[in-house]
Design a protein around this motif. Structure first.
Motif, PDB file in Angstrom:
ATOM      1  N   ARG A 101     -10.109  17.948   3.653  1.00 15.83           N
ATOM      2  CA  ARG A 101      -9.331  17.878   4.889  1.00 15.83           C
ATOM      3  C   ARG A 101      -9.196  16.432   5.356  1.00 15.83           C
ATOM      4  O   ARG A 101      -8.107  15.996   5.758  1.00 15.83           O
ATOM      5  CB  ARG A 101      -9.982  18.731   5.973  1.00 15.83           C
ATOM      6  CG  ARG A 101      -9.212  18.729   7.287  1.00 15.83           C
ATOM      7  CD  ARG A 101      -9.886  19.586   8.339  1.00 15.83           C
ATOM      8  NE  ARG A 101      -9.129  19.578   9.578  1.00 15.83           N
ATOM      9  CZ  ARG A 101      -9.515  20.182  10.705  1.00 15.83           C
ATOM     10  NH1 ARG A 101     -10.644  20.889  10.725  1.00 15.83           N
ATOM     11  NH2 ARG A 101      -8.772  20.113  11.806  1.00 15.83           N
ATOM     12  N   ALA A 102     -10.287  15.698   5.290  1.00 18.59           N
ATOM     13  CA  ALA A 102     -10.251  14.298   5.711  1.00 18.59           C
ATOM     14  C   ALA A 102      -9.324  13.483   4.818  1.00 18.59           C
ATOM     15  O   ALA A 102      -8.499  12.692   5.311  1.00 18.59           O
ATOM     16  CB  ALA A 102     -11.657  13.713   5.684  1.00 18.59           C
ATOM     17  N   LYS A 103      -9.452  13.643   3.514  1.00 17.55           N
ATOM     18  CA  LYS A 103      -8.646  12.868   2.568  1.00 17.55           C
ATOM     19  C   LYS A 103      -7.155  13.102   2.802  1.00 17.55           C
ATOM     20  O   LYS A 103      -6.358  12.164   2.836  1.00 17.55           O
ATOM     21  CB  LYS A 103      -9.026  13.243   1.134  1.00 17.55           C
ATOM     22  CG  LYS A 103      -8.426  12.353   0.049  1.00 17.55           C
ATOM     23  CD  LYS A 103      -9.053  12.713  -1.304  1.00 17.55           C
ATOM     24  CE  LYS A 103      -8.647  11.713  -2.388  1.00 17.55           C
ATOM     25  NZ  LYS A 103      -7.246  11.892  -2.817  1.00 17.55           N
ATOM     26  N   GLN A 104      -6.778  14.361   2.994  1.00 22.38           N
ATOM     27  CA  GLN A 104      -5.364  14.668   3.224  1.00 22.38           C
ATOM     28  C   GLN A 104      -4.877  14.068   4.540  1.00 22.38           C
ATOM     29  O   GLN A 104      -3.781  13.500   4.612  1.00 22.38           O
ATOM     30  CB  GLN A 104      -5.140  16.175   3.225  1.00 22.38           C
ATOM     31  CG  GLN A 104      -3.682  16.574   3.415  1.00 22.38           C
ATOM     32  CD  GLN A 104      -3.461  18.072   3.316  1.00 22.38           C
ATOM     33  OE1 GLN A 104      -4.397  18.842   3.193  1.00 22.38           O
ATOM     34  NE2 GLN A 104      -2.208  18.489   3.364  1.00 22.38           N
ATOM     35  N   SER A 105      -5.674  14.176   5.593  1.00 19.44           N
ATOM     36  CA  SER A 105      -5.291  13.635   6.895  1.00 19.44           C
ATOM     37  C   SER A 105      -5.111  12.123   6.836  1.00 19.44           C
ATOM     38  O   SER A 105      -4.160  11.561   7.399  1.00 19.44           O
ATOM     39  CB  SER A 105      -6.353  13.985   7.947  1.00 19.44           C
ATOM     40  OG  SER A 105      -6.485  15.384   8.103  1.00 19.44           O
ATOM     41  N   ILE A 106      -6.017  11.458   6.145  1.00 20.16           N
ATOM     42  CA  ILE A 106      -5.964   9.997   6.056  1.00 20.16           C
ATOM     43  C   ILE A 106      -4.778   9.546   5.224  1.00 20.16           C
ATOM     44  O   ILE A 106      -4.059   8.601   5.574  1.00 20.16           O
ATOM     45  CB  ILE A 106      -7.290   9.461   5.482  1.00 20.16           C
ATOM     46  CG1 ILE A 106      -8.450   9.784   6.444  1.00 20.16           C
ATOM     47  CG2 ILE A 106      -7.212   7.961   5.238  1.00 20.16           C
ATOM     48  CD1 ILE A 106      -9.821   9.698   5.798  1.00 20.16           C
ATOM     49  N   GLU A 107      -4.549  10.217   4.098  1.00 23.74           N
ATOM     50  CA  GLU A 107      -3.417   9.851   3.244  1.00 23.74           C
ATOM     51  C   GLU A 107      -2.088  10.095   3.951  1.00 23.74           C
ATOM     52  O   GLU A 107      -1.139   9.310   3.799  1.00 23.74           O
ATOM     53  CB  GLU A 107      -3.502  10.626   1.931  1.00 23.74           C
ATOM     54  CG  GLU A 107      -4.644  10.147   1.037  1.00 23.74           C
ATOM     55  CD  GLU A 107      -4.773  10.922  -0.261  1.00 23.74           C
ATOM     56  OE1 GLU A 107      -5.404  10.395  -1.194  1.00 23.74           O
ATOM     57  OE2 GLU A 107      -4.236  12.055  -0.336  1.00 23.74           O
ATOM     58  N   ASN A 108      -2.010  11.164   4.731  1.00 24.23           N
ATOM     59  CA  ASN A 108      -0.793  11.430   5.493  1.00 24.23           C
ATOM     60  C   ASN A 108      -0.528  10.329   6.516  1.00 24.23           C
ATOM     61  O   ASN A 108       0.616   9.914   6.735  1.00 24.23           O
ATOM     62  CB  ASN A 108      -0.883  12.780   6.201  1.00 24.23           C
ATOM     63  CG  ASN A 108      -0.793  13.955   5.251  1.00 24.23           C
ATOM     64  OD1 ASN A 108      -0.358  13.813   4.110  1.00 24.23           O
ATOM     65  ND2 ASN A 108      -1.217  15.119   5.708  1.00 24.23           N
ATOM     66  N   ALA A 109      -1.591   9.843   7.159  1.00 26.47           N
ATOM     67  CA  ALA A 109      -1.437   8.807   8.179  1.00 26.47           C
ATOM     68  C   ALA A 109      -1.125   7.445   7.569  1.00 26.47           C
ATOM     69  O   ALA A 109      -0.283   6.696   8.081  1.00 26.47           O
ATOM     70  CB  ALA A 109      -2.701   8.723   9.028  1.00 26.47           C
ATOM     71  N   ALA A 110      -1.813   7.120   6.473  1.00 26.19           N
ATOM     72  CA  ALA A 110      -1.695   5.783   5.898  1.00 26.19           C
ATOM     73  C   ALA A 110      -0.537   5.656   4.926  1.00 26.19           C
ATOM     74  O   ALA A 110      -0.016   4.543   4.710  1.00 26.19           O
ATOM     75  CB  ALA A 110      -2.994   5.408   5.191  1.00 26.19           C
ATOM     76  N   GLY A 111      -0.145   6.763   4.304  1.00 37.57           N
ATOM     77  CA  GLY A 111       0.903   6.699   3.304  1.00 37.57           C
ATOM     78  C   GLY A 111       0.457   6.090   1.991  1.00 37.57           C
ATOM     79  O   GLY A 111       1.278   5.588   1.216  1.00 37.57           O
ATOM     80  N   VAL A 112      -0.860   6.117   1.736  1.00 35.57           N
ATOM     81  CA  VAL A 112      -1.410   5.578   0.487  1.00 35.57           C
ATOM     82  C   VAL A 112      -2.459   6.546  -0.052  1.00 35.57           C
ATOM     83  O   VAL A 112      -2.990   7.390   0.678  1.00 35.57           O
ATOM     84  CB  VAL A 112      -2.060   4.189   0.692  1.00 35.57           C
ATOM     85  CG1 VAL A 112      -1.029   3.166   1.159  1.00 35.57           C
ATOM     86  CG2 VAL A 112      -3.218   4.258   1.686  1.00 35.57           C
ATOM     87  N   SER A 113      -2.777   6.406  -1.325  1.00 39.15           N
ATOM     88  CA  SER A 113      -3.821   7.215  -1.942  1.00 39.15           C
ATOM     89  C   SER A 113      -5.200   6.683  -1.565  1.00 39.15           C
ATOM     90  O   SER A 113      -5.404   5.463  -1.471  1.00 39.15           O
ATOM     91  CB  SER A 113      -3.658   7.199  -3.466  1.00 39.15           C
ATOM     92  OG  SER A 113      -4.720   7.884  -4.096  1.00 39.15           O
ATOM     93  N   VAL A 114      -6.140   7.587  -1.320  1.00 43.45           N
ATOM     94  CA  VAL A 114      -7.501   7.216  -0.947  1.00 43.45           C
ATOM     95  C   VAL A 114      -8.410   7.364  -2.163  1.00 43.45           C
ATOM     96  O   VAL A 114      -8.499   8.433  -2.764  1.00 43.45           O
ATOM     97  CB  VAL A 114      -8.007   8.093   0.216  1.00 43.45           C
ATOM     98  CG1 VAL A 114      -9.491   7.880   0.447  1.00 43.45           C
ATOM     99  CG2 VAL A 114      -7.218   7.789   1.485  1.00 43.45           C
ATOM    100  N   GLN A 115      -9.107   6.279  -2.507  1.00 44.99           N
ATOM    101  CA  GLN A 115      -9.947   6.249  -3.708  1.00 44.99           C
ATOM    102  C   GLN A 115     -11.437   6.163  -3.421  1.00 44.99           C
ATOM    103  O   GLN A 115     -12.246   6.460  -4.293  1.00 44.99           O
ATOM    104  CB  GLN A 115      -9.559   5.044  -4.580  1.00 44.99           C
ATOM    105  CG  GLN A 115      -8.086   4.975  -4.942  1.00 44.99           C
ATOM    106  CD  GLN A 115      -7.680   6.044  -5.920  1.00 44.99           C
ATOM    107  OE1 GLN A 115      -8.374   6.292  -6.896  1.00 44.99           O
ATOM    108  NE2 GLN A 115      -6.558   6.708  -5.657  1.00 44.99           N
TER     109      GLN A 115
END
Length: 281
Positions: A101-115
């Protein structure tokens, strides 16, 4: 070489006050995370440093603009969980659900992939080592959640002080432990971030950094946006919690600048260590 990291959370999210602040009431607290994150961003611009910002999913959903701005200024975006719950308090399924849930929320906000991932309160310890497999399942390439020290709330003193590869059934990832130093046969001692940067006299921080670098331990510096606001709203809590949270908030800015002046700093992404360690067998 150093790595600069920022855990993007608000003053009422911290573990120190988790026994006083119900997560279901977070919306009732006046948020300060936007303004304070911009303070960090402006400080890093002035120091010509780019780093990694580990973002709380709860913050990303409610404050997407500041998360997008972090990425726009060239910093790396990482994940700091959704609900800021310690890993060893969760089941495997709870941890997986929170992380996704966190990864999806962050990627949606930032527009980048989270590694990259950092657990709240450095809570990947011996009894929660299973978290690495789930992080690999979720597509993470590295983690920075292990603190190889003795502490009443976290710590895995037997862990390596140096970055290392972790192999799991779901794949491999790199662990970047938080920086420690040794002196005259001492156990691992923490240096270079959070309350240790604020509470320890700066001469001790400088000494510890030099000792760590002499041992070729990469310097991982960390801070939180709330640590740059001395006049933040106060929360009543236990004495030890208030001591850890509020001591020397007015000195964070200056000490962080002094620390960043001691060498070259970058993000985990740009450190060059992730690929090198993942390719190592």
């Amino acid at each position: 070489m150093g790595i600069l990291s920022v855990d993007v959370e608000d003053y009422f999210h911290v573990e120190a006050f988790a026994d006083r602040v119900d997560r279901e009431r977070w919306n009732e607290y006046p948020t300060r995370v936007d303004e304070n994150t911009f303070r960090v961003l402006d400080l890093l611009d002035a120091c010509s440093v780019q780093g990694t910002f580990f973002v709380l999913g709860w913050v990303a959903e409610r404050n997407p603009g500041v998360i997008h701005e972090i990425a726009r200024r060239g910093h790396e975006i990482g994940c700091h969980s959704y609900w800021h719950r310690r890993v060893f308090e969760l089941t495997r399924d709870e941890f997986r659900q929170d992380t996704l849930r966190a990864k999806q929320s962050i990627e949606n906000a930032a527009g980048v992939s989270v590694q990259g991932y950092r657990a709240p309160s450095f809570s990947v310890v011996k009894r929660s080592w299973w978290a690495f497999e789930i992080l690999a399942e979720c597509g993470f390439r590295y983690d920075s959640s292990v603190f190889p020290i003795h502490h009443d709330l976290y710590g895995f003193p037997e862990a390596s002080r140096f970055p290392f590869r972790v192999d799991t059934p779901a794949g491999a990832l790199v662990e970047f432990p938080m920086t420690t130093f040794r002196w005259l046969g001492s156990p691992n001692l923490p240096v270079g971030g959070g309350g240790y940067l604020r509470i320890f006299p700066f001469w001790l921080t400088r000494f510890g950094v030099r000792r760590a670098l002499a041992d070729r331990v990469p310097l991982v510096v960390y801070t939180h946006p709330w640590e740059l606001e001395p006049d933040q709203p106060r929360i009543e809590g236990r004495f030890i919690s208030r001591l850890r949270h509020y001591t020397n908030l007015g000195k964070t800015n200056g000490r962080l600048r002094s620390l960043l002046a001691m060498g070259r700093f970058s993000s985990f992404r740009d450190s060059g260590l992730i690929e090198a360690l993942l390719q190592r067998r």
